[in-house]
Design a protein around this motif. Structure first.
Motif, PDB file in Angstrom:
ATOM      1  N   ALA A 226      48.853  70.803 114.190  1.00 25.61           N
ATOM      2  CA  ALA A 226      47.879  71.836 114.538  1.00 25.61           C
ATOM      3  C   ALA A 226      48.043  72.251 115.995  1.00 25.61           C
ATOM      4  O   ALA A 226      47.971  73.442 116.333  1.00 25.61           O
ATOM      5  N   LEU A 227      48.269  71.284 116.891  1.00 21.11           N
ATOM      6  CA  LEU A 227      48.472  71.599 118.297  1.00 21.11           C
ATOM      7  C   LEU A 227      49.743  72.421 118.496  1.00 21.11           C
ATOM      8  O   LEU A 227      49.742  73.408 119.253  1.00 21.11           O
ATOM      9  N   LEU A 228      50.831  72.045 117.842  1.00 22.08           N
ATOM     10  CA  LEU A 228      52.071  72.806 117.963  1.00 22.08           C
ATOM     11  C   LEU A 228      51.874  74.249 117.511  1.00 22.08           C
ATOM     12  O   LEU A 228      52.413  75.183 118.107  1.00 22.08           O
ATOM     13  N   THR A 229      51.086  74.427 116.444  1.00 21.94           N
ATOM     14  CA  THR A 229      50.781  75.775 115.971  1.00 21.94           C
ATOM     15  C   THR A 229      50.028  76.559 117.028  1.00 21.94           C
ATOM     16  O   THR A 229      50.314  77.732 117.281  1.00 21.94           O
ATOM     17  N   ALA A 230      49.058  75.910 117.662  1.00 23.85           N
ATOM     18  CA  ALA A 230      48.278  76.577 118.699  1.00 23.85           C
ATOM     19  C   ALA A 230      49.157  77.014 119.865  1.00 23.85           C
ATOM     20  O   ALA A 230      48.930  78.077 120.456  1.00 23.85           O
ATOM     21  N   LEU A 231      50.166  76.232 120.197  1.00 24.41           N
ATOM     22  CA  LEU A 231      51.035  76.580 121.315  1.00 24.41           C
ATOM     23  C   LEU A 231      51.887  77.808 121.029  1.00 24.41           C
ATOM     24  O   LEU A 231      52.235  78.561 121.948  1.00 24.41           O
ATOM     25  N   VAL A 232      52.200  78.031 119.773  1.00 20.92           N
ATOM     26  CA  VAL A 232      53.124  79.109 119.394  1.00 20.92           C
ATOM     27  C   VAL A 232      52.412  80.436 119.132  1.00 20.92           C
ATOM     28  O   VAL A 232      52.944  81.510 119.441  1.00 20.92           O
ATOM     29  N   THR A 233      51.211  80.385 118.571  1.00 20.39           N
ATOM     30  CA  THR A 233      50.585  81.611 118.071  1.00 20.39           C
ATOM     31  C   THR A 233      50.276  82.664 119.141  1.00 20.39           C
ATOM     32  O   THR A 233      50.338  83.860 118.835  1.00 20.39           O
ATOM     33  N   PRO A 234      49.932  82.311 120.397  1.00 23.79           N
ATOM     34  CA  PRO A 234      49.740  83.384 121.381  1.00 23.79           C
ATOM     35  C   PRO A 234      50.986  84.243 121.578  1.00 23.79           C
ATOM     36  O   PRO A 234      50.866  85.433 121.909  1.00 23.79           O
ATOM     37  N   ALA A 235      52.168  83.671 121.382  1.00 25.85           N
ATOM     38  CA  ALA A 235      53.395  84.464 121.510  1.00 25.85           C
ATOM     39  C   ALA A 235      53.493  85.522 120.417  1.00 25.85           C
ATOM     40  O   ALA A 235      54.024  86.618 120.643  1.00 25.85           O
ATOM     41  N   VAL A 236      52.995  85.204 119.216  1.00 25.95           N
ATOM     42  CA  VAL A 236      52.960  86.195 118.141  1.00 25.95           C
ATOM     43  C   VAL A 236      52.030  87.335 118.534  1.00 25.95           C
ATOM     44  O   VAL A 236      52.341  88.518 118.365  1.00 25.95           O
ATOM     45  N   ALA A 237      50.862  86.970 119.081  1.00 24.97           N
ATOM     46  CA  ALA A 237      49.907  87.984 119.532  1.00 24.97           C
ATOM     47  C   ALA A 237      50.507  88.854 120.633  1.00 24.97           C
ATOM     48  O   ALA A 237      50.344  90.086 120.630  1.00 24.97           O
ATOM     49  N   ALA A 238      51.205  88.237 121.579  1.00 19.02           N
ATOM     50  CA  ALA A 238      51.785  88.981 122.693  1.00 19.02           C
ATOM     51  C   ALA A 238      52.891  89.917 122.230  1.00 19.02           C
ATOM     52  O   ALA A 238      53.041  91.029 122.756  1.00 19.02           O
ATOM     53  N   THR A 239      53.671  89.495 121.244  1.00 12.42           N
ATOM     54  CA  THR A 239      54.716  90.360 120.696  1.00 12.42           C
ATOM     55  C   THR A 239      54.107  91.618 120.090  1.00 12.42           C
ATOM     56  O   THR A 239      54.598  92.736 120.310  1.00 12.42           O
ATOM     57  N   ALA A 240      53.037  91.422 119.336  1.00  9.50           N
ATOM     58  CA  ALA A 240      52.344  92.579 118.762  1.00  9.50           C
ATOM     59  C   ALA A 240      51.766  93.470 119.855  1.00  9.50           C
ATOM     60  O   ALA A 240      51.780  94.704 119.741  1.00  9.50           O
ATOM     61  N   LEU A 241      51.251  92.855 120.922  1.00  9.30           N
ATOM     62  CA  LEU A 241      50.660  93.622 122.012  1.00  9.30           C
ATOM     63  C   LEU A 241      51.708  94.490 122.711  1.00  9.30           C
ATOM     64  O   LEU A 241      51.459  95.676 122.990  1.00  9.30           O
ATOM     65  N   VAL A 242      52.866  93.918 122.991  1.00 11.32           N
ATOM     66  CA  VAL A 242      53.932  94.681 123.657  1.00 11.32           C
ATOM     67  C   VAL A 242      54.346  95.865 122.790  1.00 11.32           C
ATOM     68  O   VAL A 242      54.506  96.997 123.290  1.00 11.32           O
ATOM     69  N   ALA A 243      54.519  95.624 121.495  1.00 11.96           N
ATOM     70  CA  ALA A 243      54.916  96.706 120.586  1.00 11.96           C
ATOM     71  C   ALA A 243      53.848  97.792 120.526  1.00 11.96           C
ATOM     72  O   ALA A 243      54.156  98.989 120.601  1.00 11.96           O
ATOM     73  N   GLU A 244      52.594  97.380 120.412  1.00 12.73           N
ATOM     74  CA  GLU A 244      51.503  98.354 120.299  1.00 12.73           C
ATOM     75  C   GLU A 244      51.348  99.162 121.577  1.00 12.73           C
ATOM     76  O   GLU A 244      51.146 100.382 121.539  1.00 12.73           O
ATOM     77  N   ARG A 245      51.442  98.518 122.734  1.00  7.51           N
ATOM     78  CA  ARG A 245      51.288  99.231 124.004  1.00  7.51           C
ATOM     79  C   ARG A 245      52.450 100.191 124.261  1.00  7.51           C
ATOM     80  O   ARG A 245      52.305 101.157 125.011  1.00  7.51           O
ATOM     81  N   SER A 246      53.603  99.906 123.671  1.00 10.78           N
ATOM     82  CA  SER A 246      54.757 100.799 123.829  1.00 10.78           C
ATOM     83  C   SER A 246      54.759 101.918 122.791  1.00 10.78           C
ATOM     84  O   SER A 246      55.590 102.831 122.861  1.00 10.78           O
ATOM     85  N   GLY A 247      53.830 101.828 121.810  1.00 21.00           N
ATOM     86  CA  GLY A 247      53.781 102.833 120.748  1.00 21.00           C
ATOM     87  C   GLY A 247      54.832 102.624 119.687  1.00 21.00           C
ATOM     88  O   GLY A 247      55.096 103.531 118.882  1.00 21.00           O
ATOM     89  N   HIS A 248      55.406 101.417 119.635  1.00 19.97           N
ATOM     90  CA  HIS A 248      56.469 101.126 118.660  1.00 19.97           C
ATOM     91  C   HIS A 248      55.888 100.437 117.437  1.00 19.97           C
ATOM     92  O   HIS A 248      55.212  99.407 117.558  1.00 19.97           O
ATOM     93  N   GLU A 249      56.119 100.982 116.262  1.00 21.16           N
ATOM     94  CA  GLU A 249      55.620 100.396 115.024  1.00 21.16           C
ATOM     95  C   GLU A 249      56.551  99.251 114.594  1.00 21.16           C
ATOM     96  O   GLU A 249      57.453  99.426 113.780  1.00 21.16           O
TER      97      GLU A 249
ATOM     98  N   MET B 140      42.344  85.904 125.895  1.00 22.57           N
ATOM     99  CA  MET B 140      43.315  85.718 126.970  1.00 22.57           C
ATOM    100  C   MET B 140      42.751  84.936 128.148  1.00 22.57           C
ATOM    101  O   MET B 140      43.391  84.009 128.663  1.00 22.57           O
ATOM    102  N   LEU B 141      41.575  85.335 128.598  1.00 16.50           N
ATOM    103  CA  LEU B 141      41.032  84.828 129.853  1.00 16.50           C
ATOM    104  C   LEU B 141      40.233  83.533 129.719  1.00 16.50           C
ATOM    105  O   LEU B 141      40.118  82.774 130.681  1.00 16.50           O
ATOM    106  N   VAL B 142      39.683  83.284 128.531  1.00 16.48           N
ATOM    107  CA  VAL B 142      38.792  82.128 128.364  1.00 16.48           C
ATOM    108  C   VAL B 142      39.320  81.144 127.326  1.00 16.48           C
ATOM    109  O   VAL B 142      39.500  79.951 127.611  1.00 16.48           O
ATOM    110  N   VAL B 143      39.561  81.637 126.117  1.00 18.34           N
ATOM    111  CA  VAL B 143      39.861  80.739 125.006  1.00 18.34           C
ATOM    112  C   VAL B 143      41.144  79.947 125.234  1.00 18.34           C
ATOM    113  O   VAL B 143      41.175  78.719 125.061  1.00 18.34           O
ATOM    114  N   VAL B 144      42.211  80.629 125.639  1.00 16.39           N
ATOM    115  CA  VAL B 144      43.488  79.915 125.811  1.00 16.39           C
ATOM    116  C   VAL B 144      43.422  78.897 126.950  1.00 16.39           C
ATOM    117  O   VAL B 144      43.758  77.723 126.749  1.00 16.39           O
TER     118      VAL B 144
END
Length: 290
Positions: A89-112, A13-17
């Motif tokens: 490849a660049l377009l893929t890079a732009l989209v994939t953090p949103a997939v990660a964030a979706t999983a993060l929101v679900a996990e932090r809410s305790g929703h499977e 989050m803080l460095v790579v992106v």
């Protein structure tokens, strides 16, 4: 394992992106890059809080940032930009953090989400920051400077492998194994081309070491990923998720992604300095002629 995964995600989050966005040298991404800490800081805080409303809200802030980044992809595609292999490849890079964030929101809410347990969702977050964003971005950078079939294969197979792994989450272990195979082939090609870049003449010692290290790490980390996917599909003995986080995850985060991005940052700064020097000499020469 949760502490290690959280540290890896924070690095993403803080460095790579933000470093990766700078390396794209795309003016339209500069605004989101500058604003990125405002989204990433709440996201990192959400990792360490207990699951609940506060952690979910903070993760949601990060998700907004990733969505704003992802929206650049269809806009660029609609304008006909970035439709070559490196651009895909660049377009893929732009989209994939949103997939990660979706999983993060679900996990932090305790929703499977989609029936995936919370542990899998937690591991999806680093996966799509590194195997998604970082790997696709670096594959595109390698393709730009390695004109040939290998570069194009790397730039296309890494996004395809990432997509197949994502689809495999829903279809089953054999589909995920196929995705891991394609992704491994693409990443090993990235490693091979990176190794060649590291051996090229004119590289300073630090840049050379970073490139060679990142290439060497990929051999081991992707072999681990392939063995895990094979074990999941066939039932053969394979590393545990804890072991994978400590080896494959940490190796890809530090050994591949961070080393590669630092190397490419040094390459870009070196190229920019050379261009500036040439411009200064040219301007000086013209001034003397006049």
């Amino acid at each position: 394992m949760s502490v290690l995964v959280n540290v890896i995600v924070m690095l993403g989050m803080l460095v790579v992106v933000p470093v990766g966005l700078r390396l794209t040298e795309q003016p339209e991404l500069e605004r989101i890059r500058r604003l990125w800490p405002l989204f990433a800081a709440p996201g990192t805080l959400a990792l360490w809080l207990p699951r609940g409303a506060t952690a979910t809200a903070l993760a949601g802030v990060y998700a907004v940032g990733t969505l704003l980044l992802a929206l650049h992809a269809p806009r660029r595609a609609a304008r006909g930009q970035n439709l070559d292999p490196a651009g895909i490849a660049l377009l893929t890079a732009l989209v994939t953090p949103a997939v990660a964030a979706t999983a993060l929101v679900a996990e932090r809410s305790g929703h499977e989400l989609f029936g995936f347990d919370l542990g899998i969702l937690a591991l999806t977050v680093p996966h799509f920051h590194f195997a998604g964003f970082a790997a696709a971005l670096i594959a595109g950078l390698v393709c730009r400077v390695s004109d040939g079939r290998a570069g194009r294969f790397a730039a296309l197979s890494v996004p395809l492998g990432t997509l197949l792994v994502l689809v495999g989450y829903f279809i089953g272990d054999w589909a995920e194994l196929a995705g891991a195979g394609v992704l491994t082939a693409g990443m090993w090609t990235v490693g091979l081309l990176t190794w060649r870049l590291g051996q090229a003449e004119g590289r300073d010692r630090t840049t050379r070491l970073l490139l060679l290290s990142s290439a060497a790490v990929l051999v081991a980390t992707m072999l681990l990923a392939l063995s895990w996917a094979l074990g999941e599909a066939t039932g053969l003995p394979h590393p545990t998720l804890t072991w994978m986080a400590a080896t494959h995850g940490l190796g890809n985060a530090l050994g591949f992604a961070l080393c590669s991005l630092l190397a490419w940052r040094r390459i870009h700064l070196h190229d920019a300095a050379r261009t500036e020097a040439r411009t200064a000499v040219h301007t000086h020469t013209e001034g003397r002629t006049a």
